[in-house]
Design an enzyme around this catalytic site. Structure first.
Site, mmCIF file in Angstrom:
data_model
loop_
_atom_site.group_PDB
_atom_site.id
_atom_site.type_symbol
_atom_site.label_atom_id
_atom_site.label_comp_id
_atom_site.label_asym_id
_atom_site.label_seq_id
_atom_site.Cartn_x
_atom_site.Cartn_y
_atom_site.Cartn_z
ATOM 1 N N CYS A 138 0.758 -1.000 -0.356
ATOM 2 C CA CYS A 138 0.026 -0.035 0.157
ATOM 3 C C CYS A 138 0.968 1.243 0.086
ATOM 4 C CB CYS A 138 -1.211 0.526 1.258
ATOM 5 S SG CYS A 138 -0.028 -0.593 2.536
ATOM 6 N N HIS A 139 -0.011 2.263 -0.205
ATOM 7 C CA HIS A 139 0.745 3.665 0.118
ATOM 8 C C HIS A 139 0.385 4.283 0.924
ATOM 9 C CE1 HIS A 139 2.379 1.426 -3.967
ATOM 10 N NE2 HIS A 139 1.435 1.590 -4.438
ATOM 11 N N TYR B 178 3.051 11.396 -12.216
ATOM 12 C CA TYR B 178 2.149 11.522 -12.280
ATOM 13 C C TYR B 178 1.832 12.649 -10.911
ATOM 14 C CZ TYR B 178 2.305 7.537 -8.848
ATOM 15 O OH TYR B 178 2.237 7.166 -7.892
ATOM 16 N N ARG C 136 12.669 -0.433 -3.722
ATOM 17 C CA ARG C 136 11.692 -1.312 -5.186
ATOM 18 C C ARG C 136 12.838 -0.809 -6.132
ATOM 19 N NH1 ARG C 136 6.142 1.560 -6.367
ATOM 20 N NH2 ARG C 136 4.765 -0.806 -7.338
ATOM 21 N N TYR D 258 9.615 -3.904 -9.954
ATOM 22 C CA TYR D 258 8.108 -4.144 -10.790
ATOM 23 C C TYR D 258 8.188 -3.761 -12.458
ATOM 24 C CZ TYR D 258 3.149 -2.061 -11.550
ATOM 25 O OH TYR D 258 1.644 -2.098 -11.425
ATOM 26 N N HIS E 278 2.840 -7.633 -8.038
ATOM 27 C CA HIS E 278 1.510 -8.404 -9.075
ATOM 28 C C HIS E 278 1.475 -8.650 -10.077
ATOM 29 C CE1 HIS E 278 1.364 -4.707 -7.218
ATOM 30 N NE2 HIS E 278 1.512 -3.828 -8.118
ATOM 31 N N ASP F 90 -2.651 -3.229 -2.411
ATOM 32 C CA ASP F 90 -2.346 -1.138 -3.511
ATOM 33 C C ASP F 90 -3.097 -0.660 -2.715
ATOM 34 O OD1 ASP F 90 -0.387 -0.494 -5.206
ATOM 35 O OD2 ASP F 90 -2.180 -1.042 -6.396
ATOM 36 N N ASN G 240 -2.956 6.020 -10.486
ATOM 37 C CA ASN G 240 -3.017 5.252 -11.855
ATOM 38 C C ASN G 240 -4.268 4.068 -11.905
ATOM 39 O OD1 ASN G 240 -1.512 6.815 -12.849
ATOM 40 N ND2 ASN G 240 0.442 6.161 -11.663
#
Ligand code: 0GY
Length: 303
Positions: A37-38, A54, A129, A162, A186, A255, A260
């Site tokens: 999660c963020h 973004y 990451r 990722y 994912h 997540d 996005n």
């Protein structure tokens, strides 16, 4: 005199996370960890990075912790979102206010100093990451990533990677030579129009078979699915194949706040109700949500 806080205009079309998700029917086991999660900002407190691809809406630590409790989880693993670049301040602040119930995965400059890595460790970070998704991050040189990976190995950290399925053939050799534990976000974003028992996904399965240090998050049906909510049925055979084959090397996460997402904003209650479809036994729930994430993020407490 205080400098006025920066205000941020979100990316056009950016969807808000759902403020009132449904209550899941599935009850996670005690001690369950949401391992992906963020937090986003808030931007006036933790400004978004100038190099971001973004600008999101705000999603604070308080809102994340309220969701954790509402969904029946006990802990969070925060993954640095690309909109914050290599400034991990929002993530560290969330961990610091979590009463020990959160740990993190940072993004760092390739030439980060040893004492900065140690400070991140003190702050609850246990991994870095490496983002190979081009729309989110600029490419970085493989040799410098590998040099950093060897420094992370010394700290007993892991690397979260990722990428999208189409890039796996190119990245396969690099991933196989990483010296740390490697956690794939994912399921490597499989193409669900292809069979879960077909050639494309076989390559991903082979990556885990040949490399016992590689794990997978079985998260984000909402990103991978073509059939869509609320059942995300086309993702089930992919996630089941991974969980049933590598039950000691899988993690799950919401997540939240779902960066996005263009097609729809998922209901986090529905995402939790996806868990028993992909992990059809109490034993698997426990491995996926408790034992595996505890071993990786809170090894000092793991049984
Ligand atoms: C995810 C996915 C995405 C974004 C990020 O760091 C990020 O910006 O992680 C995405 O856009 O696919 O894992 O949350």
């Amino acid at each position: 005199m205080n400098t006025p806080a920066e205000t941020f205009e979100r990316t056009p079309g950016w969807l808000d996370w759902q403020a009132s998700p449904s209550k899941p029917k599935f009850t996670p086991p005690p001690g369950a960890v949401d391992a992906h999660c963020h937090v986003f900002g808030p931007g006036n407190e933790f400004p978004f990075a100038p190099e971001r691809k973004y600008t999101p809406c705000d999603a604070s630590k308080h809102q994340l912790f309220a969701l954790r409790d509402y969904l029946g989880f006990s802990r969070n693993v925060l993954v640095q979102a690309s909109c914050h670049g290599v400034d991990n301040a929002a993530l560290l602040d969330a961990i610091a206010h979590s009463d020990g119930k959160a740990r993190g995965v940072a993004t760092v400059p390739l030439d980060i100093a040893d004492n900065d890595l140690e400070a991140l460790h003190e702050g609850g970070v246990r991994g870095v990451r490496f983002n190979f998704v081009r729309r989110l991050a600029d490419p970085l040189p493989a040799d410098a990533l590998m040099a950093l990976a060897h420094r992370l190995e010394a700290l007993c950290w892991h690397i979260v990677v990722y990428f999208e399925a189409a890039d796996l053939p190119t990245l396969y050799g690099f991933f196989s030579s990483l010296p740390t534990q490697v956690i794939v976000d994912h399921m490597g974003r499989p193409d669900t129009t292809q069979p879960a028992q077909g050639t494309d996904f076989d390559l991903f399965i082979r990556l885990l078979e040949e490399n016992p240090n590689v794990w997978s998050k079985v998260s984000c049906p909402e990103r991978i699915s073509k059939s869509g909510p609320p059942s995300y049925g086309d993702v089930v055979p992919f996630a089941r194949r991974v969980i049933e084959t590598f039950s000691d090397r899988v993690l799950w996460g919401t997540d939240w706040p779902h960066p996005n997402m263009k097609s729809h904003m998922p209901d986090d209650g529905h995402l939790v109700d996806f868990i028993p479809k992909i992990a059809p036994s109490t034993e698997l729930h426990h491995k996926l949500l408790v034992d595996n994430p505890m071993r990786l993020y809170w090894p000092e407490e793991a049984r």
